[in-house]
Design a protein around this motif. Sequence first.
Motif, PDB file in Angstrom:
ATOM      1  N   ARG A  70       0.851  -1.193   0.000  1.00  0.00           N
ATOM      2  CA  ARG A  70       0.000   0.000   0.000  1.00  0.00           C
ATOM      3  C   ARG A  70       0.885   1.241   0.000  1.00  0.00           C
ATOM      4  O   ARG A  70       1.860   1.308   0.740  1.00  0.00           O
ATOM      5  CB  ARG A  70      -0.888   0.042   1.248  1.00  0.00           C
ATOM      6  CG  ARG A  70      -1.801  -1.151   1.404  1.00  0.00           C
ATOM      7  CD  ARG A  70      -2.958  -1.053   0.419  1.00  0.00           C
ATOM      8  NE  ARG A  70      -3.732  -2.260   0.372  1.00  0.00           N
ATOM      9  CZ  ARG A  70      -4.884  -2.436   0.983  1.00  0.00           C
ATOM     10  NH1 ARG A  70      -5.395  -1.480   1.715  1.00  0.00           N
ATOM     11  NH2 ARG A  70      -5.527  -3.574   0.858  1.00  0.00           N
ATOM     12  N   GLY A  71       0.559   2.193  -0.815  1.00  0.00           N
ATOM     13  CA  GLY A  71       1.316   3.437  -0.868  1.00  0.00           C
ATOM     14  C   GLY A  71       0.389   4.625  -0.734  1.00  0.00           C
ATOM     15  O   GLY A  71      -0.758   4.579  -1.161  1.00  0.00           O
ATOM     16  N   ASN A  72       0.889   5.672  -0.096  1.00  0.00           N
ATOM     17  CA  ASN A  72       0.097   6.897   0.004  1.00  0.00           C
ATOM     18  C   ASN A  72       1.009   8.111   0.085  1.00  0.00           C
ATOM     19  O   ASN A  72       2.223   7.992   0.238  1.00  0.00           O
ATOM     20  CB  ASN A  72      -0.880   6.833   1.189  1.00  0.00           C
ATOM     21  CG  ASN A  72      -0.173   6.603   2.508  1.00  0.00           C
ATOM     22  OD1 ASN A  72       0.831   7.224   2.803  1.00  0.00           O
ATOM     23  ND2 ASN A  72      -0.709   5.706   3.311  1.00  0.00           N
ATOM     24  N   GLU A  73       0.393   9.271  -0.027  1.00  0.00           N
ATOM     25  CA  GLU A  73       1.106  10.544   0.005  1.00  0.00           C
ATOM     26  C   GLU A  73       0.466  11.417   1.058  1.00  0.00           C
ATOM     27  O   GLU A  73      -0.757  11.441   1.205  1.00  0.00           O
ATOM     28  CB  GLU A  73       1.022  11.206  -1.377  1.00  0.00           C
ATOM     29  CG  GLU A  73       1.720  12.544  -1.472  1.00  0.00           C
ATOM     30  CD  GLU A  73       0.793  13.727  -1.260  1.00  0.00           C
ATOM     31  OE1 GLU A  73       1.283  14.801  -0.891  1.00  0.00           O
ATOM     32  OE2 GLU A  73      -0.430  13.574  -1.459  1.00  0.00           O
ATOM     33  N   TYR A  74       1.300  12.098   1.836  1.00  0.00           N
ATOM     34  CA  TYR A  74       0.810  13.036   2.831  1.00  0.00           C
ATOM     35  C   TYR A  74       1.771  14.204   2.865  1.00  0.00           C
ATOM     36  O   TYR A  74       2.966  14.036   3.136  1.00  0.00           O
ATOM     37  CB  TYR A  74       0.731  12.367   4.207  1.00  0.00           C
ATOM     38  CG  TYR A  74       0.261  13.276   5.305  1.00  0.00           C
ATOM     39  CD1 TYR A  74      -1.055  13.707   5.362  1.00  0.00           C
ATOM     40  CD2 TYR A  74       1.146  13.714   6.281  1.00  0.00           C
ATOM     41  CE1 TYR A  74      -1.486  14.542   6.371  1.00  0.00           C
ATOM     42  CE2 TYR A  74       0.721  14.555   7.297  1.00  0.00           C
ATOM     43  CZ  TYR A  74      -0.597  14.968   7.333  1.00  0.00           C
ATOM     44  OH  TYR A  74      -1.023  15.804   8.336  1.00  0.00           O
ATOM     45  N   LEU A  82       3.507  -2.437   4.023  1.00  0.00           N
ATOM     46  CA  LEU A  82       3.253  -3.825   3.658  1.00  0.00           C
ATOM     47  C   LEU A  82       2.144  -4.307   4.577  1.00  0.00           C
ATOM     48  O   LEU A  82       2.361  -4.530   5.765  1.00  0.00           O
ATOM     49  CB  LEU A  82       4.522  -4.666   3.816  1.00  0.00           C
ATOM     50  CG  LEU A  82       5.725  -4.170   3.005  1.00  0.00           C
ATOM     51  CD1 LEU A  82       6.921  -5.073   3.237  1.00  0.00           C
ATOM     52  CD2 LEU A  82       5.395  -4.067   1.531  1.00  0.00           C
ATOM     53  N   ASN A  83       0.936  -4.406   4.022  1.00  0.00           N
ATOM     54  CA  ASN A  83      -0.269  -4.720   4.786  1.00  0.00           C
ATOM     55  C   ASN A  83      -0.498  -6.231   4.809  1.00  0.00           C
ATOM     56  O   ASN A  83      -0.965  -6.814   3.841  1.00  0.00           O
ATOM     57  CB  ASN A  83      -1.452  -3.990   4.135  1.00  0.00           C
ATOM     58  CG  ASN A  83      -2.733  -4.247   4.860  1.00  0.00           C
ATOM     59  OD1 ASN A  83      -2.782  -4.250   6.079  1.00  0.00           O
ATOM     60  ND2 ASN A  83      -3.801  -4.469   4.101  1.00  0.00           N
ATOM     61  N   ASP A 111       8.420  -8.007  -5.027  1.00  0.00           N
ATOM     62  CA  ASP A 111       9.142  -6.864  -5.542  1.00  0.00           C
ATOM     63  C   ASP A 111       9.761  -6.128  -4.370  1.00  0.00           C
ATOM     64  O   ASP A 111       9.221  -6.139  -3.280  1.00  0.00           O
ATOM     65  CB  ASP A 111       8.192  -5.913  -6.281  1.00  0.00           C
ATOM     66  CG  ASP A 111       7.590  -6.555  -7.507  1.00  0.00           C
ATOM     67  OD1 ASP A 111       6.544  -6.065  -7.952  1.00  0.00           O
ATOM     68  OD2 ASP A 111       8.160  -7.526  -8.013  1.00  0.00           O
ATOM     69  N   ALA A 112      10.886  -5.476  -4.592  1.00  0.00           N
ATOM     70  CA  ALA A 112      11.508  -4.695  -3.517  1.00  0.00           C
ATOM     71  C   ALA A 112      10.589  -3.541  -3.160  1.00  0.00           C
ATOM     72  O   ALA A 112      10.174  -2.772  -4.010  1.00  0.00           O
ATOM     73  CB  ALA A 112      12.856  -4.168  -3.980  1.00  0.00           C
ATOM     74  N   ALA A 113      10.247  -3.454  -1.877  1.00  0.00           N
ATOM     75  CA  ALA A 113       9.365  -2.389  -1.402  1.00  0.00           C
ATOM     76  C   ALA A 113       9.807  -1.996  -0.015  1.00  0.00           C
ATOM     77  O   ALA A 113       9.820  -2.813   0.885  1.00  0.00           O
ATOM     78  CB  ALA A 113       7.925  -2.863  -1.381  1.00  0.00           C
TER      79      ALA A 113
END
Length: 126
Positions: A70-74, A82-83, A111-113
Amino acid sequence: MSQSYELTGTLKKLFDTQTFASGFTKREFVVEVPDGNYPQMIKFESVKDKIAQLDSLSIGDEVKVQFDIRGNEYKERFYVNLNAWRIERASGETSAAPAPSGGQKVNSSMDAAFDNEPDESDDIPF
């Protein structure tokens, strides 16, 4: 459409459950994955009812984790989580939780995260 991943390793750290003012709860944990001379320490989070899956696990257990990225911006900063939605002992003993809606297929590669915004107080030894 969300893609799911699977990873197997050793449970290295279990953090305390965090409860926020909104009532949202999460618990983070770290799994060590062998990678040649330099094992990788991968931090996951479980949220809401998925937290209970961690109750039967102990540090040192071999675990299999199924998760989504999961990715987000703030405020123009970007975060990756990683959920974990299913955690079980690698021996196959499950912590019994249903898969998320949509029946996502688990991919055997990862994948690399990484969390690309480390805490400024962290002292990284490399």
